[in-house]
Structure formats: structure tokens, C-alpha cells
Motif scaffolding. Structure first.
Motif, short mmCIF file in Angstrom:
data_model
loop_
_atom_site.label_atom_id
_atom_site.label_comp_id
_atom_site.label_asym_id
_atom_site.label_seq_id
_atom_site.Cartn_x
_atom_site.Cartn_y
_atom_site.Cartn_z
N GLY B 147 3.77 45.16 25.45
CA GLY B 147 3.57 46.00 24.28
C GLY B 147 3.58 45.30 22.93
O GLY B 147 2.94 45.76 22.01
N GLU B 149 2.74 42.87 19.92
CA GLU B 149 1.58 42.10 19.49
C GLU B 149 1.73 41.71 18.03
O GLU B 149 2.22 42.49 17.23
CB GLU B 149 0.32 42.94 19.66
N LEU B 150 1.32 40.50 17.72
CA LEU B 150 1.24 40.12 16.30
C LEU B 150 -0.22 40.13 15.93
O LEU B 150 -1.03 39.39 16.50
CB LEU B 150 1.82 38.71 16.10
N LYS B 151 -0.56 40.98 15.04
CA LYS B 151 -1.97 41.06 14.65
C LYS B 151 -2.17 40.36 13.32
O LYS B 151 -1.56 40.75 12.32
CB LYS B 151 -2.39 42.52 14.52
N THR B 152 -2.97 39.33 13.30
CA THR B 152 -3.19 38.68 12.01
C THR B 152 -4.60 38.97 11.53
O THR B 152 -5.55 39.02 12.31
CB THR B 152 -3.02 37.15 12.11
N HIS B 153 -4.69 39.17 10.24
CA HIS B 153 -6.00 39.40 9.62
C HIS B 153 -6.16 38.38 8.53
O HIS B 153 -5.29 38.26 7.68
CB HIS B 153 -6.08 40.79 8.98
N PHE C 105 10.55 49.30 14.72
CA PHE C 105 10.08 48.08 15.39
C PHE C 105 11.08 47.66 16.46
O PHE C 105 10.73 47.42 17.62
CB PHE C 105 9.89 47.00 14.32
N THR C 115 4.10 48.02 20.14
CA THR C 115 4.34 47.88 18.69
C THR C 115 3.64 46.62 18.19
O THR C 115 3.33 45.73 18.96
CB THR C 115 5.83 47.82 18.37
N GLU C 116 3.40 46.58 16.93
CA GLU C 116 2.75 45.36 16.42
C GLU C 116 3.19 45.04 15.00
O GLU C 116 3.51 45.93 14.20
CB GLU C 116 1.23 45.50 16.46
N ILE C 117 3.23 43.74 14.73
CA ILE C 117 3.49 43.28 13.37
C ILE C 117 2.15 42.91 12.78
O ILE C 117 1.35 42.22 13.42
CB ILE C 117 4.42 42.06 13.37
N GLY C 118 1.90 43.38 11.58
CA GLY C 118 0.63 43.03 10.96
C GLY C 118 0.82 41.90 9.95
O GLY C 118 1.76 41.94 9.15
N ALA C 119 -0.03 40.90 10.02
CA ALA C 119 0.02 39.83 9.03
C ALA C 119 -1.33 39.77 8.33
O ALA C 119 -2.37 39.71 8.98
CB ALA C 119 0.32 38.50 9.71
N PHE C 120 -1.27 39.86 7.03
CA PHE C 120 -2.51 39.79 6.25
C PHE C 120 -2.50 38.50 5.44
O PHE C 120 -1.60 38.27 4.64
CB PHE C 120 -2.65 41.00 5.33
N ILE C 121 -3.49 37.67 5.68
CA ILE C 121 -3.49 36.34 5.06
C ILE C 121 -4.69 36.20 4.14
O ILE C 121 -5.80 36.62 4.49
CB ILE C 121 -3.53 35.25 6.15
N GLN C 133 -1.76 30.94 9.17
CA GLN C 133 -1.73 31.83 10.33
C GLN C 133 -0.93 31.19 11.46
O GLN C 133 -0.09 31.84 12.09
CB GLN C 133 -3.17 32.08 10.79
N VAL C 136 2.78 31.44 10.75
CA VAL C 136 3.32 32.79 10.95
C VAL C 136 3.49 33.06 12.44
O VAL C 136 4.54 33.52 12.90
CB VAL C 136 2.40 33.85 10.31
N GLN C 137 2.47 32.72 13.19
CA GLN C 137 2.56 32.96 14.64
C GLN C 137 3.71 32.20 15.24
O GLN C 137 4.45 32.73 16.07
CB GLN C 137 1.24 32.52 15.30
N VAL C 140 7.02 34.00 14.45
CA VAL C 140 7.18 35.28 15.12
C VAL C 140 7.38 35.09 16.63
O VAL C 140 8.31 35.62 17.21
CB VAL C 140 5.97 36.19 14.83
#
Lengths: 539, 359, 372
Positions: B147, B149-153, C105, C115-121, C133, C136-137, C140
């Protein structure tokens, strides 16, 4: 014959440098190449010196060469000085270091004889006191003399000097000729010298006249002058097919006038007539704007300019009156250009007072209004080379605040009057020097100034064009009441001035009419000699 | 004003007539910018991979199947680790994978296993990112905690496409160098050709001449910039233009004025074009260095960070990239507008005064 | 060969270089380029400005924030703002990364819910974005892994055991500085050599050579030796900067570095010589030299892209320029130290010698003792 040049042609791409030139010379001879800028003198020099590919054959002391590669063999006997002041000098080397360098690349032995010769060259060139000076700090004349002794240090047997005296003052010129004369006697060498000064022709054994990439005549000075004898008359009115200059009229058709004694210059006028290249008559029209001109246009009182410890101009007084052409003469480094630049405000005045048109000049603001009354033409015929002649003139007119209509009208009038209208859409680099000179003058007088400053406007320009130019100046004076201050190296031109001012090392040593000065030195044959006498007298 | 126009158009005409100069400007602003964008690739591409598989199992092949073009070349098998190392030493292989004989077994029995990677890190940029790629690939083989996930944009540029970025950087470098040299050359050329004195003797206020000359070059630079941005960067590389073009234009105008100021200063101390070139490079290097083009400003030494506040290029780069890529609103651009305007005006006045003294 | 003539010419050359202050350029420019680029090109991104929007405010989220705060790569701020406001900060270049920790979370993680963590770069600088990126990965994922271990949750995993050959610490300096030496030693001697000849052409002093019996070979030796000697000193200066300023290791043998660099300078000189043949003006000579040396110097040096990763055409082009061969040997002497035990290094040295000889022969054949 020790040097035979047989039908030599030089090309620069499609352009002809010199075509089918034939020259012969014996040991101990000084051969003169005379002709206008771009007539082909330099090209022939390059071919003989073996620095440029050529067609034809050159034989020196029974060795024939046809290419720079074959010419390698004669290069240890060769001394070549190309045209251009200080061209072969390294600005950051001293006088001594130059001589060392030139000796070393020729592998000269440093024996007693060598040092004696070197010292003598230095003395003759007047450089003995300046052996530690860097070449970039030498005056133009000194540079030329240094170039010459560097060329002579290995005692060349074949000496090629391309305009060694152009831009050099009479004093330095005399020294140059002394060096040359001694060298040919001592080394039995052949010297080929090109020059733009007719007065130097008398120092040559034989002359070759160049015109339009060809040699048009050769012989001794006397033989050449004789060639013009039939066509030279005393000044007379003449309708067509003739040229009048300096109290003589030249015509191929017999004229109803007394014959006059020709000079070497006469031959160029005659040649122009023969080639049907008669310069168009010059017609200056009266000013469009009538103005009141005060009797004294410019007055300098004790003008002084210093550069560090060096005093370039030392308390010079001078007056320029209305309708007067004043020649400013002096050796290189005498302070002529500095003086003109002070008058123009290009250099600040260190001491003294300057009045222009009756107004004392003490701030740049004072000048601002006067700028439109002054015309200036520099040594270099400075023009924008990426603009056509027409565009250049329009630009100058607009900068002087002339409206477009007025500007176009004046440009048309001047280009016709000064005879360069058919070149008007060309770029400056594509027109002969004489045209460039006239159009530079047009740019300087478009705004109808009352006073005109000309800094060596005739350097490098051929005889006929120079004559045209002087006629032009006289017409300007007559019709516009203009005052002209002009510097020149051609002493013969001093005679066309109303008055001459002579400078020496920043000081004024004479200020008189040419006639009075000639009277003062009755032994002097020409003004050049007057000038030398004046310098001697002030020692 | 008429005089201004006269000088202005004269300079434009002279520029257009100097074929060499026009060619250099056109080349730099178009082909050079294009080549830089097209030719330089910083992302891993065609990375050569070699591997030794002692395990003879399926898992290594599965992992290797993820190393595919364009990032990776087809992995090349080697029979021993020694051979593989030699290939890396010879720079034939950038990344080497070694699967031990118990590679798959360990994973099945112990639940974890080791993958040995040899990296040629003389090419640090590539090694860096390749390693990170590999980590990601390998990670996919591990059932993650259900479940999460790390979502990077990557905002503004999801694929981290470097073409347009590099072509844009090149555009800025070209603009900087050409801008300074052109505005210095327009004065020094007069010195070289001897028309300087003639210029001084015109019955015209020297300020107008200086301004007209400087602005004529600014005009040329702006035209070239529009051509470069509009055609090469935006059209060929299809860069999305996220902000307002007007903002970009205004920033470029302010920056060009700054460059003209530097150019005027250089012109006042140089005798010929050769000197202009030398001094320009000496002045531009620290400016570029302090601009954040290479090292992000926040990564710099604190002292250098302070110094970078003086570099006009800093504001231009941040500002224009904000406009082009981030689509920043005008209000938020004030932080670039204001310092750029201040530095630009100061430099222009300084250069103007310096050259004015020669008049 | 006439020693006297060569000596005279060389003496003049040295005096000229010193008095015209060109000598400063000879020693300042290379050092300047090395120092600026060496410091300037950093791939590592420190202190990126990270903004965390913590909507969870749980123990787990604090742990995560804590990890970010302790990383040298981030300059972390936890803010209580909306996502849009945070986005605007990126747009205004006041932040580089936004990390959004969603509500509940922690709860979801422990309930194995999705669930997800959002990272905006900020992707305006693509390379920087990728680097950030990966940072950050790293943070985490390592936290998640540690979390699992703490709760003894057995998961299957493949551990990556990587070895960075030659540059263990992955220092940018190690990777870039040797390549820069290769660039500088290609550009600087070429410019100086071209200038020394073209200057004489532009001023007219070349006539002293044309019209004298000085041999072409002597002239070339006299012109190029000063450049060679002056830049030979640069070989050492640049090495000192690399070793003591940038702390690049030196694992190979000094004489290999020295010998190869000297040959490389010869190549550069010959390029300058070729340029001087086709140009008559100094400014043109400089521009032309820069164009034909800097671009291949950068592109094919391996600084920007490893040769092995190049496409077919670029790969062939890279082999046509001498830069690649020199860099190979130089990287070896700095970072690897195989020396000539590796046949490839020896082969490349031979290729360099071949280049030097070839270019020099072409250059001297084309130089003519006459006006064009």
C-alpha cells in the motif's frame, strides 16, 4: 646588368597588382619607383623580395628565380623594408634589442668592424642616444630610421625600400638619404626605393614611373622631365583637354602660349592627359547661408600641452585670419597634431588662452555652439567603412542638424562640384584615395563651416589628385571666405599657403609668408631647403 | 530625438553591413543554441552495462530485462568478474553487475540477497544517476510494504527533459557574452577606425550619441533573443512557455541594459577589439560563476551567497527560468525585477559616466 | 638548424610576452578556468529548500521530518500552509521541494492501507531535480525499511552492494578536475601559439621572416618552443591545484602524467599553428581556436557524457579528437593508476604521439614563407 626583372606580374586573386614589369639595375645604382598609391610599386617590390608569388622571371647576379621558394637563395643578400611606418618593428623591444635581433637572425659576427658599423648607423639615424627606448615610444620618423638601419645592419647587396620616407619629416628624410647614399657607395649594392616625394627623384640614378599597375616610363630624371617638355606651357586660359596647376598649363594640343620649364610632376599631368583621365573641373558654389565672419577667426595665446614631463606644445601664439590658408609645418613629434587637437578641444588645454570667432573658450559648453562653425578632416580620412559614401554624407549632414531636403541638395551639389558623384554609392574602400580625400573634405564642409582644420590631408595621394585638392581649397577660400589651418609633410605645398607657421619640438620658430621666408634664405632652391635652414638656425 | 534616430539607424545599418558580425550573432543565437540543446545530454543515456551471472537463475535475467534503451545499452555478458573489471578499466563498460551463485537462492530462503554493482564513477554525473536508476529497478522486485507509495512529481518538467533546459542555458550564456561584446565593440570600433575624433566634433550632445549607440545594440540583442527564444528554444525543442511573454521580454530588456552598461565600461578602458574580448571574459567569468547557473545559490558558501546578490545574471537566470518554466506570476517576479532594475541602472549609469569622460 | 637564429627569435618572443603582459594571461587563464569550473560544476546539491506539509502530525511523520532535518542535503521547513501556497513558493523560487504527508499517514501504514507521500520537485533545472528526487527517495525509503525492521516484519529484499571504482566517495572534483586539465591544456597553448604567429602577420613584422634567410623549420621551433616551455610549467601548476586545492587523489605515476601532457601540449601547439596559417587577424585567430578546441574539448572529454554512452556518430567523432585519448590516460593516472600495464593506455599514448607528429607536419608543410 646585375638585376634583371623580366615581365613580372603579380596577382591578388583576380586583381592585378602589377603587370609585365621590366626593370634593370646595376651595382651601386639607386633606382626610384615613383607613382601614386596602388599603382603597383609595392607589388613589384614583393615579387623581387621573394615574399609573394609572381609570374615572369627575376635574375639577380646570374641567378634566376621564379617563385618565393627559389628566391630563398638570395635572401641572405637581401634587405627589404615594406611600406608602413614601423611595420617591421616590435613595439615592446628597445632600439638596441632590435639591432641585436636583426643581427642574430642574419648570424652576423660581432667583431670590432660590426660594432663600428652599428654605432655609425645609430649615429646617422640620430638614434645613438635612444638605444634603450622601446620602439612604441619612438616618433614616426625615428621608427622609419630604425627600420632602415635594421634593414641595413647586415649590409645587404640588394636593398628594397618601399616608401621609406612617406610620413617622415624633411629632417629625418635627409638623414635617411645620407644613410642610403653611404651604403650604396660602400657596399656596392643595388637600391630600389619607392617614394611619393617628387623632390627625392633628384637623388636617384634612374626612375621608373608607375601608373595603373604598369610601368609607364623610365629613365633619368632629366630624360623624364624632357618627355613632358613639349606639353608644358605657362599658365593660360584653356577650354578643353588641358590641366592647369601651379603656374603651368599642360596640353597635348599645341597652345598659343609660352613654353614653361617642366618638373617631374609635370609628367604625371601629361600622362593623365594622354590616358584621357582629365580631372573634372572643380566648382564650388557660394555659401547657402550668408554669415558675418570676424576678421580674426582664431587666436591662440601661449597654448601649452604637457604629457607628464614632456612638453608637446610650449606657449604657442598664433592667429588665423578670415580668408587665410595657414600651413602648420614641423618635423615628426614637433607638436602639430597636438596643437590642432587642442584647438578642436580633443585635448584639454594645460595653459594659455584660446579665442574662436572672437569668443574665449574656457569650457566644453563654449565649444558646443561653435562646433557647427568648424570643419575637421583627420589624417586617416576617417569615415565609416560600412556605409556608402552617400550614407556617410547623409549621416554627417543629419548630425549637423541639416534637414533632409537641404542635406540632399548640398550633397548633390558638393559631389558634383568636387567630382565624385559617380562614386557616391560605393563603399569608401572601393574608391581611389584621391576620391576618398575629396569626399572626406565634403563631409567636413557639408555644414558650411567658417574655419577648417586639416591634418595631413594629402599624405599618400597622387600628384594629380593633390593638385585638384589644393585648387579646391583655394576655391573654398575665395568663395566662402573660409579660413584653413593645414598640416603637411610635402614642403612644396607650403608655397600654396598664404602663411606658414613652423614648429620645432613644441616651439614656434617661424611665422611668415612663404615668399618672405624664401627671400630670407636666398640660397635655398626650394621650400624644403628653407625648412632645413630654419631648423638649423634655431639649433 | 532626430539625432538619436540618426545615430541609432546608422549603427543598425553598420551592423547589418558587417557580414561577419551578423553571421556570428545569428550563429550564436540559433545554431549554437540548437547544437547545445541537441548535443549535450546529461541524463544517463546509452549507459553500457556489463554483467557476470554465476547464479544461472531467472532473477538476474529479469532484472537485466529492465535495463533497456534509451537509458541503457543491451547488457553485455562477461564470464568472470576479472574480465568485467578489465572492461570497466578500459572504459568500455560504465556499470558492471555481479550476480553471485546464491543470488536467487538467498532471496528465496533468507528473504534477502545481495547484488554487487561496480561503477565507473569517473563520470560522476552518469554514475550517480545510474545508481539511482538501478536502485529503483531493484526496488520493484521487492514486494514493498503493502500500500505505501512515494509519488514524486517533477513540476514543470515531468520527464526531466534536458534538451530545452540546456538550450535555454546556452541562450543565456550567448546573450550575456554577445550583449557585452556588441555594446563595447560599437564604441571601440570607432577608436580602431579613427572615427572617434570625428564623432566628438559633432555639434551634438555626447549623451545622445552614447545613448543612441548603446540602445542600437540593445535593440539588436533583443531581436536576436526573440528569434532565439521564439524559434529555437520554443519551436524546435517544443518547450512549454508557462509564463507571460511580456515578462520575459521585460526581464531581457532590463538585463540587456545591464549588459550594455558593462559593455560601456569595457569600451572606456579598451583600445581595440582584442582587449574587449579579453576584458569581457575576465569580467563575465565571475558573474557567471556567481549566478547560480552552475551551483545552486543555496548550495554555495554563505559568503559567496552574499556576493551573488551582486550578480545581475543571478536575477536574470532565476527570473527568466521562473517565467519560462515555472510560469510565475508577475507579482512574484518583482523580486527579480527590482534588483535587476537597480543593478542594471547602476551599471548603465556607471558605464555611461565612464565612457562619457572620453567625450 | 641554426641555433643562433632560433635563440634570437626565442629571446625576442620571451621579452615580448613579458613586456606585453601576455605572460599573465598564460598563467592566469588556465588556473582561472580550472578553479572556476572545478568549483562551479557541482552535481551534488546541498541545502535544497524543502517544505513539508504535515497533515498527519503523528509520531511517524515527526520521525520522517526529523530525518530530513538531519540530512545535509535539505534545509527543511515544516509549514502550515495550503498546497497552493506552497506551490506558489516554488514558482517564486523560494522553495525547491514540497513534501506532503497525508492525513492518517501513520494509521494507514500500520493498517497496511493504501497511502502515499507526495513530493513535488522544481523541475526547472532537470539535473538538479533528478538529484533531489533521488535524495528524497533515499530518505523516505530508508525510513520505511527501518520501520519494518523495528517491527520485525520480514520482507524480501535485494540489497545493493555497490562499489564505486576509482572514485569511492563519488566526489565531483575527482570526476571533473582531470577532465578540465585536458580541456585547458588543449585550449591555452593553441591560442598562444596561434597568436604569436598571427600577431606578426597583423602587425607586418612577419616580413622580417619572409624576407630573411631564416629557415621555416627554425622559425617554427623559435615560435613554438616558448609556448611549449611556458605551458609545460602549467602542467605542474594545474597538477598542484588538482592535488592540493581539489584534493584529487593521484594513484598513477608522475612521469606518465608529465610525458603525456607534454605530448598533448605539442598537439595543441600544432592546432594553433594550423589556425595561424588560415587567419590574418588576432581576434579571428582567438575565436577560431576557441571554436575548434573548446567544443570537442568539452563534448568528447567524457566530462559531460561517458564515451561509451555515445551514439554511433558521436562515438566515432570522439575517437577522431585527441581529447579522449589524453583524458583516458589522465583519469588513469589520477584515479586508477594502472599506468602502462594496461595496454590501452600505451596504445593511446602512441596515438597521441601520432597526432602530434601528424598535425605538426601538416602545419609546417602548409606554412609558407610568402604573402597569401
Amino acid at each position: 646588368m646585375d638585376l634583371i626583372v623580366n615581365r613580372v606580374s603579380v596577382y591578388y586573386g583576380d586583381k592585378v597588382g602589377i603587370k609585365d614589369a621590366c626593370v634593370e639595375a646595376k651595382k651601386e645604382e639607386i633606382i626610384g619607383f615613383i607613382g601614386a598609391d596602388g599603382a603597383g610599386k609595392s607589388s613589384l617590390m614583393f615579387a623581387i623580395a621573394g615574399v609573394k608569388r609572381f609570374k615572369g622571371e627575376i635574375i639577380y647576379e646570374n641567378y634566376a628565380y621564379h617563385s618565393p621558394k627559389e628566391a630563398e637563395k638570395i635572401k641572405d643578400k637581401l634587405g627589404f623594408m615594406p611600406q608602413g611606418i614601423g611595420l617591421v618593428l616590435y613595439p615592446d623591444l628597445t632600439v638596441d634589442e632590435h639591432l641585436d635581433f636583426f643581427s642574430d637572425i642574419r648570424e652576423l659576427k660581432r667583431d670590432e668592424e660590426y660594432w663600428r658599423y652599428r654605432q655609425r648607423l645609430l649615429k646617422m639615424a640620430g638614434l645613438a642616444e635612444f638605444t634603450d627606448r622601446l620602439a612604441k615610444n619612438l616618433s614616426g620618423g625615428m621608427k622609419q630610421k630604425l627600420s632602415l638601419i635594421c634593414t641595413l645592419i647586415h649590409r645587404p647587396k640588394l636593398l628594397l625600400l618601399d616608401e621609406p620616407t612617406t610620413g617622415v619629416d624633411p629632417i629625418s628624410r635627409q638623414e635617411l638619404w645620407e644613410i642610403l647614399d653611404e651604403n650604396r657607395k660602400k657596399e656596392k649594392s643595388i637600391s630600389l626605393v619607392s617614394t611619393a616625394y617628387m623632390s627625392e627623384a633628384s637623388k636617384m640614378d634612374r626612375l621608373y614611373l608607375f601608373d595603373d599597375q604598369e610601368i609607364i616610363a623610365s629613365g633619368t630624371e632629366k630624360e623624364l622631365i624632357d618627355m613632358a617638355r613639349d606639353y608644358t606651357y605657362e599658365e593660360t586660359e584653356c577650354e578643353e583637354g588641358c590641366i592647369t596647376f601651379n603656374k603651368r598649363t599642360y596640353s597635348l594640343r599645341p597652345l598659343n602660349a609660352k613654353k614653361a620649364e617642366p618638373t617631374l610632376e609635370s609628367l604625371f599631368f601629361v600622362n593623365a592627359l594622354k590616358k584621357n583621365k582629365i580631372p573634372p573641373p572643380i566648382q564650388i558654389e557660394p555659401r547657402e547661408q550668408k554669415i558675418e565672419i570676424p576678421p580674426i577667426v582664431m587666436e591662440a595665446r601661449g597654448l601649452t600641452k604637457r604629457f607628464g614631463d614632456f612638453v608637446a606644445d610650449d606657449h604657442i601664439d598664433m592667429v588665423l585670419r578670415r580668408r587665410e590658408i595657414v600651413g602648420l609645418l614641423g618635423a615628426n613629434g614637433a607638436g602639430k597634431t597636438t596643437f590642432i587637437k587642442m584647438l578642436l578641444g580633443l585635448y584639454p588645454i594645460d595653459e594659455g588662452e584660446l579665442y574662436l570667432l572672437g569668443k574665449k573658450i574656457s569650457s566644453p559648453e563654449d565649444r558646443q555652439e561653435l562646433k557647427s562653425k568648424i570643419g575637421y578632416m583627420s589624417q586617416l580620412f576617417a569615415l565609416y567603412k560600412d556605409l556608402t559614401i552617400y550614407e556617410n554624407l547623409v549621416y554627417f549632414a543629419k548630425m549637423h542638424g541639416l534637414g533632409m531636403e537641404k542635406a540632399l541638395h548640398r550633397i548633390e551639389k558638393l559631389s558634383k562640384g568636387l567630382g565624385f558623384d559617380k562614386y557616391i554609392n560605393e563603399f569608401p574602400k572601393d574608391v581611389p584615395l584621391g576620391i576618398k580625400q575629396r569626399f572626406s573634405l565634403a563631409a567636413a564642409i557639408l555644414h558650411e563651416p567658417v574655419v577648417l582644420f586639416l591634418d595631413e590631408p594629402t599624405s599618400g595621394v597622387d600628384t594629380v589628385a593633390r593638385a585638384q585638392f589644393w585648387k579646391l581649397l583655394h576655391q573654398l577660400k575665395e568663395k566662402w571666405d573660409i579660413s584653413i589651418l593645414i598640416t603637411t609633410h610635402y614642403m612644396s605645398e607650403a608655397e600654396y599657403c598664404d602663411r606658414v607657421v613652423v614648429l620645432k619640438r613644441g616651439r614656434k620658430i617661424a611665422d611668415d609668408t612663404p615668399q618672405n621666408l624664401l627671400k630670407r634664405f636666398p640660397n635655398a632652391k626650394s621650400f624644403e631647403e628653407v625648412f632645413l635652414e630654419l631648423y638649423k638656425e634655431s639649433e | 530625438m532626430r539625432i538619436f534616430g540618426t545615430v541609432f539607424f546608422k549603427e543598425l545599418l553598420i551592423f547589418l553591413r558587417s557580414i561577419g558580425l551578423v553571421a556570428v550573432v545569428l550563429y550564436s543565437f540559433t545554431i549554437d543554441v540548437y547544437i547545445a540543446g541537441e548535443g549535450i545530454e546529461v541524463k544517463p543515456k546509452n549507459v553500457s552495462v556489463g554483467y557476470v551471472d554465476y547464479s544461472n537463475s531467472i532473477l538476474p535475467q529479469k532484472i537485466l530485462s529492465h535495463l533497456h534503451p534509451p537509458e541503457f545499452k543491451k547488457p553485455k555478458p562477461f564470464t568472470s568478474q576479472k574480465e568485467l573489471s578489465q572492461a570497466i578499466f578500459n572504459k568500455e563498460i560504465l556499470v558492471g553487475l555481479v550476480f553471485e551463485s546464491d543470488f536467487e537462492k538467498s532471496l528465496l530462503t533468507d528473504g534477502k540477497t545481495k547484488l554487487n554493482i561496480l561503477l565507473d564513477s569517473t563520470a560522476a554525473a552518469q554514475s550517480y544517476i545510474t545508481l539511482y536508476y538501478l536502485q529503483n529497478i531493484v526496488m520493484r522486485f521487492v514486494p514493498q510494504k503493502e500500500g505505501f507509495e512515494l509519488k514524486t512529481h517533477k513540476l514543470f518538467n515531468q520527464n526531466a527533459d534536458t534538451h530545452m533546459f540546456i538550450s535555454f542555458s546556452e541562450f543565456i550564456s550567448v546573450l550575456t557574452l554577445i550583449g557585452v561584446i556588441l555594446s563595447a565593440a560599437v564604441f571601440v570600433k570607432e577608436k580602431e577606425e579613427g572615427t572617434w575624433d570625428i564623432m566628438l566634433l559633432m555639434p551634438v550632445d555626447s549623451k545622445i550619441i552614447i545613448l543612441a549607440k548603446a540602445f542600437s545594440q540593445v535593440f539588436i540583442i533583443i531581436c536576436a533573443s526573440i528569434l532565439s527564444m521564439g524559434y529555437v528554444v520554443l519551436t524546435i525543442f517544443n518547450t512549454p512557455f508557462n509564463g507571460s511573454f511580456l515578462d520575459f521580454f521585460m526581464l531581457t530588456l532590463l538585463y540587456s541594459l545591464t549588459l550594455a552598461g558593462i559593455g560601456l565600461f569595457i569600451a572606456s578602458v579598451s583600445k581595440d577589439i582584442m582587449q574587449v574580448a579579453q576584458i569581457s571574459i575576465l569580467i563575465m567569468m565571475p558573474l557567471i560563476f556567481l549566478s547560480g547557473a552552475w551551483t545552486p545559490i543555496y548550495s554555495m558558501h554563505p559568503l559567496l551567497q552574499k556576493l551573488s546578490l551582486l550578480s545581475p545574471l543571478r536575477y536574470y537566470i532565476e527570473g527568466s527560468e521562473s517565467v519560462v518554466f515555472r510560469g510565475t506570476a508577475t507579482v512574484d517576479l518583482l523580486q527579480y525585477y527590482i534588483p535587476l532594475a537597480i543593478i542594471g541602472t547602476a551599471l548603465f549609469i556607471f558605464g555611461f559616466k565612464k565612457i562619457g569622460r572620453l567625450f | 638548424m641554426k641555433i643562433g637564429v632560433i635563440k634570437a627569435y626565442m629571446l625576442k618572443e620571451f621579452k615580448d610576452l613579458i613586456r606585453s603582459r601576455m605572460i599573465f594571461l598564460v598563467y592566469i587563464m588556465p588556473t582561472l578556468i580550472l578553479v572556476m569550473f572545478g568549483y562551479g560544476i557541482k552535481l551534488e546539491v546541498k541545502h535544497s529548500r524543502l517544505i513539508i506539509l504535515d497533515h498527519d502530525k503523528s509520531e511517524l511523520s515527526y520521525t520522517l521530518i526529523n530525518r530530513f532535518e538531519h540530512s545535509k542535503y535539505f534545509n527543511t521547513k515544516v509549514l502550515d500552509i495550503t498546497e497552493n501556497e506552497a506551490l506558489r513558493m516554488i514558482k517564486a523560487a523560494k522553495a525547491d521541494i514540497i513534501l506532503i504527508i497525508p492525513q492518517s499517514f501513520e494509521k494507514r501504514i500500520f493498517h497496511k492501507d493504501k497511502t502515499e507521500i507526495g513530493a513535488f520537485i522544481d523541475g526547472a533545472f532537470p539535473l538538479r531535480a533528478m538529484t533531489m528526487q533521488s535524495y528524497v527517495q533515499g530518505v523516505v525509503y530508508s525510513m520505511i525499511r527501518d520501520l519494518m525492521e523495528r517491527y520485525h516484519i520480514r520482507i524480501k529484499k535485494i540489497e545493493i552492494n555497490y562499489r564505486n571504482l576509482f572514485n569511492q566517495s563519488l566526489r565531483d572534483e575527482n570526476a571533473i578536475v582531470p577532465g578540465l586539465i585536458g580541456l585547458v591544456l588543449l585550449v591555452a597553448p593553441a591560442i598562444l601559439a596561434a597568436l604569436l604567429i598571427v600577431k606578426e602577420k597583423e602587425k607586418g613584422t612577419i616580413f622580417n621572416f619572409y624576407s630573411s634567410p631564416v629557415k621555416k623549420s627554425d622559425f617554427l621551433i623559435a615560435k613554438l618552443t616558448p609556448v611549449f616551455l611556458l605551458h609545460s610549467v602549467n602542467i605542474f601548476i594545474l597538477l598542484l591545484w588538482a592535488l592540493y586545492l581539489f584534493k584529487v587523489p593521484f594513484r598513477g605515476e608522475f612521469w606518465i602524467y608529465w610525458l603525456t601532457s607534454e605530448i598533448y601540449i605539442l598537439i595543441s601547439l600544432s592546432i594553433g599553428l594550423l589556425v595561424s596559417i588560415v587567419t590574418n587577424r588576432q581576434i579571428v585567430a582567438v575565436i577560431l581556436t576557441v571554436i575548434i578546441t573548446v567544443i570537442p574539448g568539452f563534448l568528447y572529454s567524457g566530462i559531460l557524457m561517458p564515451i561509451s554512452s555515445m551514439s554511433k556518430e558521436a562515438y566515432i567523432e570522439a575517437h577522431l579528437f585527441p581529447v579522449m585519448y589524453y583524458n583516458h590516460i589522465i583519469y588513469d593516472t589520477f584515479l586508477i593508476g594502472q599506468g602502462f600495464e594496461a595496454q590501452k593506455n600505451l596504445l593511446y599514448l602512441l596515438i597521441l604521439i601520432f597526432y602530434a607528429a601528424l598535425l605538426f607536419i601538416i602545419g609546417s608543410a602548409l606554412l609558407k614563407k610568402e604573402l597569401k
